[in-house]
Design a protein around this motif. Structure first.
Motif, PDB file in Angstrom:
ATOM      1  N   LEU A  31      -2.109  -6.792  -3.678  1.00  0.00           N
ATOM      2  CA  LEU A  31      -1.004  -6.524  -4.593  1.00  0.00           C
ATOM      3  C   LEU A  31      -0.034  -5.506  -3.989  1.00  0.00           C
ATOM      4  O   LEU A  31       1.175  -5.597  -4.162  1.00  0.00           O
ATOM      5  N   PHE A  32      -0.581  -4.560  -3.225  1.00  0.00           N
ATOM      6  CA  PHE A  32       0.236  -3.498  -2.612  1.00  0.00           C
ATOM      7  C   PHE A  32       0.402  -3.697  -1.108  1.00  0.00           C
ATOM      8  O   PHE A  32       0.676  -2.738  -0.383  1.00  0.00           O
ATOM      9  N   ARG A  33       0.297  -4.920  -0.642  1.00  0.00           N
ATOM     10  CA  ARG A  33       0.361  -5.223   0.799  1.00  0.00           C
ATOM     11  C   ARG A  33       1.677  -4.799   1.448  1.00  0.00           C
ATOM     12  O   ARG A  33       1.715  -4.483   2.631  1.00  0.00           O
ATOM     13  N   ASP A  34       2.758  -4.785   0.683  1.00  0.00           N
ATOM     14  CA  ASP A  34       4.081  -4.430   1.211  1.00  0.00           C
ATOM     15  C   ASP A  34       4.528  -3.044   0.774  1.00  0.00           C
ATOM     16  O   ASP A  34       5.699  -2.699   0.905  1.00  0.00           O
ATOM     17  N   ALA A  35       3.597  -2.253   0.255  1.00  0.00           N
ATOM     18  CA  ALA A  35       3.983  -0.987  -0.381  1.00  0.00           C
ATOM     19  C   ALA A  35       3.444   0.230   0.350  1.00  0.00           C
ATOM     20  O   ALA A  35       2.414   0.181   1.015  1.00  0.00           O
ATOM     21  N   THR A  36       4.173   1.317   0.172  1.00  0.00           N
ATOM     22  CA  THR A  36       3.682   2.645   0.520  1.00  0.00           C
ATOM     23  C   THR A  36       3.111   3.216  -0.770  1.00  0.00           C
ATOM     24  O   THR A  36       3.806   3.267  -1.785  1.00  0.00           O
ATOM     25  N   VAL A  37       1.843   3.617  -0.729  1.00  0.00           N
ATOM     26  CA  VAL A  37       1.136   4.033  -1.941  1.00  0.00           C
ATOM     27  C   VAL A  37       0.719   5.495  -1.823  1.00  0.00           C
ATOM     28  O   VAL A  37       0.094   5.888  -0.835  1.00  0.00           O
ATOM     29  N   ALA A  42      -0.477  12.550  -2.233  1.00  0.00           N
ATOM     30  CA  ALA A  42      -0.986  12.274  -0.883  1.00  0.00           C
ATOM     31  C   ALA A  42      -0.820  10.796  -0.548  1.00  0.00           C
ATOM     32  O   ALA A  42      -1.020   9.927  -1.402  1.00  0.00           O
ATOM     33  N   LEU A  43      -0.453  10.523   0.687  1.00  0.00           N
ATOM     34  CA  LEU A  43      -0.316   9.142   1.142  1.00  0.00           C
ATOM     35  C   LEU A  43      -1.677   8.470   1.158  1.00  0.00           C
ATOM     36  O   LEU A  43      -2.617   8.955   1.791  1.00  0.00           O
ATOM     37  N   MET A  44      -1.800   7.351   0.451  1.00  0.00           N
ATOM     38  CA  MET A  44      -3.027   6.567   0.429  1.00  0.00           C
ATOM     39  C   MET A  44      -2.977   5.488   1.510  1.00  0.00           C
ATOM     40  O   MET A  44      -3.934   5.293   2.244  1.00  0.00           O
ATOM     41  N   ALA A  45      -1.843   4.784   1.582  1.00  0.00           N
ATOM     42  CA  ALA A  45      -1.703   3.705   2.552  1.00  0.00           C
ATOM     43  C   ALA A  45      -0.233   3.327   2.676  1.00  0.00           C
ATOM     44  O   ALA A  45       0.543   3.490   1.738  1.00  0.00           O
ATOM     45  N   PRO A  49      -2.946  -3.477   3.187  1.00  0.00           N
ATOM     46  CA  PRO A  49      -3.813  -3.876   2.074  1.00  0.00           C
ATOM     47  C   PRO A  49      -5.275  -3.493   2.278  1.00  0.00           C
ATOM     48  O   PRO A  49      -5.971  -3.173   1.314  1.00  0.00           O
ATOM     49  N   LEU A  50      -5.728  -3.475   3.522  1.00  0.00           N
ATOM     50  CA  LEU A  50      -7.118  -3.095   3.783  1.00  0.00           C
ATOM     51  C   LEU A  50      -7.353  -1.616   3.482  1.00  0.00           C
ATOM     52  O   LEU A  50      -8.400  -1.235   2.957  1.00  0.00           O
ATOM     53  N   ALA A  51      -6.369  -0.774   3.805  1.00  0.00           N
ATOM     54  CA  ALA A  51      -6.488   0.659   3.527  1.00  0.00           C
ATOM     55  C   ALA A  51      -6.464   0.933   2.025  1.00  0.00           C
ATOM     56  O   ALA A  51      -7.206   1.787   1.532  1.00  0.00           O
ATOM     57  N   PHE A 125       5.610  -5.082  -4.979  1.00  0.00           N
ATOM     58  CA  PHE A 125       5.647  -3.627  -4.894  1.00  0.00           C
ATOM     59  C   PHE A 125       6.069  -3.228  -3.488  1.00  0.00           C
ATOM     60  O   PHE A 125       5.576  -3.788  -2.516  1.00  0.00           O
ATOM     61  N   VAL A 126       6.981  -2.247  -3.390  1.00  0.00           N
ATOM     62  CA  VAL A 126       7.305  -1.670  -2.080  1.00  0.00           C
ATOM     63  C   VAL A 126       6.972  -0.178  -2.057  1.00  0.00           C
ATOM     64  O   VAL A 126       6.915   0.423  -0.991  1.00  0.00           O
ATOM     65  N   ALA A 127       6.717   0.398  -3.235  1.00  0.00           N
ATOM     66  CA  ALA A 127       6.284   1.795  -3.308  1.00  0.00           C
ATOM     67  C   ALA A 127       5.580   2.020  -4.634  1.00  0.00           C
ATOM     68  O   ALA A 127       5.971   1.456  -5.657  1.00  0.00           O
ATOM     69  N   ARG A 128       4.542   2.836  -4.585  1.00  0.00           N
ATOM     70  CA  ARG A 128       3.872   3.285  -5.818  1.00  0.00           C
ATOM     71  C   ARG A 128       3.483   4.734  -5.649  1.00  0.00           C
ATOM     72  O   ARG A 128       2.918   5.130  -4.638  1.00  0.00           O
ATOM     73  N   ARG A 129       3.786   5.513  -6.694  1.00  0.00           N
ATOM     74  CA  ARG A 129       3.330   6.901  -6.792  1.00  0.00           C
ATOM     75  C   ARG A 129       2.487   6.998  -8.054  1.00  0.00           C
ATOM     76  O   ARG A 129       2.999   6.792  -9.155  1.00  0.00           O
ATOM     77  N   MET A 130       1.207   7.279  -7.861  1.00  0.00           N
ATOM     78  CA  MET A 130       0.282   7.441  -8.979  1.00  0.00           C
ATOM     79  C   MET A 130       0.055   8.934  -9.179  1.00  0.00           C
ATOM     80  O   MET A 130      -0.226   9.644  -8.214  1.00  0.00           O
TER      81      MET A 130
END
Length: 154
Positions: A31-37, A42-45, A49-51, A125-130
């Motif tokens: 779902l977040f394969r194209d995103a910076t999460v 803190a940067l998760m990935a 998608p594997l990270a 998704f291209v970015a997500r901040r949780m």
């Protein structure tokens, strides 16, 4: 943006709770394969998608049925178009959990800030901040690896 775009964006947003609550961490990663999460600042990935899948697999405790025994509820969804193929989406999240050792209760609450783009006719998704600023009893939900930190997404 059309009404169909709004529905597609909402469906994309609401896919995350279903995947996570079912224990499908690989699906969350895709779902977040194209995103910076980011989680808790803190940067998760970054487009990995594997990270993303590994981060959730490492943090979230699963049970005999393969699920984390949670229900993620998203609310107060606001979709702000930023052109014909881009939008910023803000939402609140509240996670409920029940296990043999934990009565049904909210265990974590916070907010998401997502950037989505329409690529080849599909919203992604291209970015997500949780961010999580309401922390309850996480003893049955997450391992202590620092992925969840109190903060705000916006």
């Amino acid at each position: 943006m059309t009404g169909e775009d709004y529905i597609a964006i909402q469906n994309l947003l609401f896919s995350y709770p279903y995947l996570l609550d079912s224990g499908d961490f690989d699906g969350v990663g895709e779902l977040f394969r194209d995103a910076t999460v980011y989680s808790g600042g803190a940067l998760m990935a970054e487009k990995d998608p594997l990270a993303v899948a590994a981060a959730f697999r490492d943090w979230v405790i699963t049970y005999a049925d393969g699920t984390p025994r949670t229900r993620h509820f998203l609310a107060n969804v606001i979709i702000r178009p930023e052109g014909p193929g881009r939008a910023v989406v803000s939402s609140y999240v509240m996670v409920f959990q029940q296990t043999d050792a934990l009565a049904l209760q909210p265990v974590i609450g916070g907010d998401y800030r997502d950037v989505v783009e329409k690529v080849d006719g599909e919203w992604r998704f291209v970015a997500r901040r949780m961010a999580n600023d309401m922390i309850g009893d996480l003893t049955c939900h997450g391992r202590e690896i620092g992925i969840i930190k109190p903060s705000r997404a916006n």
